[in-house]
Design a protein around this motif. Sequence first.
Motif, PDB file in Angstrom:
ATOM      1  N   GLU A  78       4.618  -7.028  13.150  1.00  0.00           N
ATOM      2  CA  GLU A  78       5.125  -6.814  11.795  1.00  0.00           C
ATOM      3  C   GLU A  78       4.569  -5.479  11.312  1.00  0.00           C
ATOM      4  OE1 GLU A  78       7.096  -8.768   9.948  1.00  0.00           O
ATOM      5  OE2 GLU A  78       7.121 -10.591  11.169  1.00  0.00           O
ATOM      6  N   THR A  79       5.441  -4.643  10.784  1.00  0.00           N
ATOM      7  CA  THR A  79       5.056  -3.301  10.359  1.00  0.00           C
ATOM      8  C   THR A  79       5.505  -3.097   8.920  1.00  0.00           C
ATOM      9  OG1 THR A  79       5.455  -2.564  12.627  1.00  0.00           O
ATOM     10  CG2 THR A  79       5.269  -0.855  10.944  1.00  0.00           C
ATOM     11  N   LYS A  80       4.629  -2.503   8.118  1.00  0.00           N
ATOM     12  CA  LYS A  80       5.035  -2.148   6.754  1.00  0.00           C
ATOM     13  C   LYS A  80       4.234  -0.942   6.288  1.00  0.00           C
ATOM     14  CE  LYS A  80       2.055  -5.062   3.921  1.00  0.00           C
ATOM     15  NZ  LYS A  80       2.002  -6.071   2.879  1.00  0.00           N
ATOM     16  N   ILE A  81       4.809  -0.242   5.340  1.00  0.00           N
ATOM     17  CA  ILE A  81       4.106   0.887   4.743  1.00  0.00           C
ATOM     18  C   ILE A  81       3.255   0.340   3.611  1.00  0.00           C
ATOM     19  CG2 ILE A  81       4.346   3.063   3.499  1.00  0.00           C
ATOM     20  CD1 ILE A  81       6.951   3.481   5.073  1.00  0.00           C
ATOM     21  N   ARG A  82       1.969   0.551   3.737  1.00  0.00           N
ATOM     22  CA  ARG A  82       1.036   0.032   2.728  1.00  0.00           C
ATOM     23  C   ARG A  82       0.890   0.987   1.561  1.00  0.00           C
ATOM     24  NH1 ARG A  82      -5.193  -0.679   4.197  1.00  0.00           N
ATOM     25  NH2 ARG A  82      -5.307  -2.865   3.675  1.00  0.00           N
ATOM     26  N   GLU A  83       0.805   2.294   1.858  1.00  0.00           N
ATOM     27  CA  GLU A  83       0.653   3.317   0.819  1.00  0.00           C
ATOM     28  C   GLU A  83       1.465   4.542   1.219  1.00  0.00           C
ATOM     29  OE1 GLU A  83      -3.503   4.232   0.473  1.00  0.00           O
ATOM     30  OE2 GLU A  83      -4.009   2.234  -0.258  1.00  0.00           O
ATOM     31  N   TYR A  84       1.975   5.213   0.206  1.00  0.00           N
ATOM     32  CA  TYR A  84       2.729   6.439   0.435  1.00  0.00           C
ATOM     33  C   TYR A  84       2.728   7.236  -0.867  1.00  0.00           C
ATOM     34  CZ  TYR A  84       6.678   9.588   0.738  1.00  0.00           C
ATOM     35  OH  TYR A  84       7.460  10.708   0.692  1.00  0.00           O
ATOM     36  N   ASN A  85       2.434   8.535  -0.773  1.00  0.00           N
ATOM     37  CA  ASN A  85       2.421   9.349  -1.987  1.00  0.00           C
ATOM     38  C   ASN A  85       3.213  10.647  -1.854  1.00  0.00           C
ATOM     39  OD1 ASN A  85       0.839  11.094  -0.494  1.00  0.00           O
ATOM     40  ND2 ASN A  85      -1.045  10.696  -1.620  1.00  0.00           N
ATOM     41  N   GLY A  86       4.024  10.748  -0.809  1.00  0.00           N
ATOM     42  CA  GLY A  86       4.819  11.959  -0.616  1.00  0.00           C
ATOM     43  C   GLY A  86       4.187  12.937   0.352  1.00  0.00           C
ATOM     44  N   ILE A  87       2.866  12.859   0.521  1.00  0.00           N
ATOM     45  CA  ILE A  87       2.151  13.761   1.418  1.00  0.00           C
ATOM     46  C   ILE A  87       1.446  12.993   2.537  1.00  0.00           C
ATOM     47  CG2 ILE A  87       0.301  15.482   1.551  1.00  0.00           C
ATOM     48  CD1 ILE A  87       0.984  16.137  -1.416  1.00  0.00           C
ATOM     49  N   PHE A 134      11.041   6.308   2.172  1.00  0.00           N
ATOM     50  CA  PHE A 134       9.698   5.740   2.237  1.00  0.00           C
ATOM     51  C   PHE A 134       9.349   4.951   0.978  1.00  0.00           C
ATOM     52  CE2 PHE A 134       8.771   9.057   5.537  1.00  0.00           C
ATOM     53  CZ  PHE A 134       8.506   8.178   6.554  1.00  0.00           C
ATOM     54  N   VAL A 135       9.729   5.469  -0.179  1.00  0.00           N
ATOM     55  CA  VAL A 135       9.453   4.792  -1.442  1.00  0.00           C
ATOM     56  C   VAL A 135      10.117   3.408  -1.468  1.00  0.00           C
ATOM     57  CG1 VAL A 135       9.956   4.844  -3.915  1.00  0.00           C
ATOM     58  CG2 VAL A 135       8.996   6.848  -2.807  1.00  0.00           C
ATOM     59  N   ASN A 136      11.301   3.315  -0.879  1.00  0.00           N
ATOM     60  CA  ASN A 136      12.055   2.067  -0.885  1.00  0.00           C
ATOM     61  C   ASN A 136      11.866   1.219   0.368  1.00  0.00           C
ATOM     62  OD1 ASN A 136      13.333   2.477  -3.448  1.00  0.00           O
ATOM     63  ND2 ASN A 136      14.529   4.083  -2.468  1.00  0.00           N
ATOM     64  N   ALA A 137      10.891   1.566   1.192  1.00  0.00           N
ATOM     65  CA  ALA A 137      10.640   0.832   2.435  1.00  0.00           C
ATOM     66  C   ALA A 137      10.185  -0.586   2.145  1.00  0.00           C
ATOM     67  CB  ALA A 137       9.581   1.554   3.261  1.00  0.00           C
ATOM     68  N   PRO A 138      10.557  -1.543   3.008  1.00  0.00           N
ATOM     69  CA  PRO A 138      10.098  -2.929   2.840  1.00  0.00           C
ATOM     70  C   PRO A 138       8.575  -3.010   2.793  1.00  0.00           C
ATOM     71  CG  PRO A 138      11.735  -2.771   4.573  1.00  0.00           C
ATOM     72  CD  PRO A 138      11.381  -1.368   4.192  1.00  0.00           C
ATOM     73  N   GLY A 139       8.071  -3.783   1.846  1.00  0.00           N
ATOM     74  CA  GLY A 139       6.630  -3.982   1.732  1.00  0.00           C
ATOM     75  C   GLY A 139       5.923  -2.857   0.998  1.00  0.00           C
ATOM     76  N   MET A 140       6.655  -1.853   0.577  1.00  0.00           N
ATOM     77  CA  MET A 140       6.038  -0.707  -0.109  1.00  0.00           C
ATOM     78  C   MET A 140       5.411  -1.154  -1.423  1.00  0.00           C
ATOM     79  SD  MET A 140       5.340   2.327   0.090  1.00  0.00           S
ATOM     80  CE  MET A 140       4.702   3.469  -1.056  1.00  0.00           C
ATOM     81  N   GLU A 141       4.116  -0.840  -1.571  1.00  0.00           N
ATOM     82  CA  GLU A 141       3.374  -1.276  -2.757  1.00  0.00           C
ATOM     83  C   GLU A 141       3.017  -0.122  -3.673  1.00  0.00           C
ATOM     84  OE1 GLU A 141       0.044  -3.284  -1.056  1.00  0.00           O
ATOM     85  OE2 GLU A 141       1.300  -4.740  -0.041  1.00  0.00           O
ATOM     86  N   GLN A 142       3.185   1.105  -3.196  1.00  0.00           N
ATOM     87  CA  GLN A 142       2.773   2.280  -3.966  1.00  0.00           C
ATOM     88  C   GLN A 142       3.761   2.548  -5.092  1.00  0.00           C
ATOM     89  OE1 GLN A 142      -0.083   3.410  -3.438  1.00  0.00           O
ATOM     90  NE2 GLN A 142      -0.179   5.415  -4.337  1.00  0.00           N
ATOM     91  N   LYS A 143       3.288   3.125  -6.168  1.00  0.00           N
ATOM     92  CA  LYS A 143       4.154   3.488  -7.294  1.00  0.00           C
ATOM     93  C   LYS A 143       5.114   4.596  -6.890  1.00  0.00           C
ATOM     94  CE  LYS A 143       0.553   2.442 -10.609  1.00  0.00           C
ATOM     95  NZ  LYS A 143      -0.480   3.015 -11.437  1.00  0.00           N
TER      96      LYS A 143
END
Length: 144
Positions: A78-87, A134-143
């Motif tokens: 299972e893979t998900k993006i936990r955090e993402y801020n553009g950089i 990335f912002v709309n990725a499943p499991g994305m929790e970052q603002k």
Amino acid sequence: MNNIRPYRHKVQYYETDQMGVVHHSNYIRWFEEARTDFMEQMGMGYDEMERRGIVSPVLSVEADYRRMVYFGESVTIETKIREYNGIKMTVEYEIVDDKTGMVHCRGLTKHCFLNSKGRPVSLKKDFPDFHEMFVNAPGMEQKK
């Protein structure tokens, strides 16, 4: 994009030691396989990123080994993006035994985005289509 399927892997003989146990380094390879598959399912594989001049090196890797996996067994990652801020982004993984449903390993990888000259890239500013993905990725929790 919520219909992304987990990555499945059947343990190969070459991935094991003499006792038939998966060598710890292979879990990191499985993370990469799962991340590559995840990104392709989202619509942007590494080939497309690189074609557009973006590279995403691994900054760090963590793995928490809970149970051994053996030759011939199959696992789902299972893979998900936990955090993402553009950089930068952090990707989370959970390796689960297909038969028992037990978690064998949990881990994460941290990445940044660079241009072909090795300079940091802001996907939000320079590649808004990738940023939205990335912002709309499943499991994305970052603002957003």
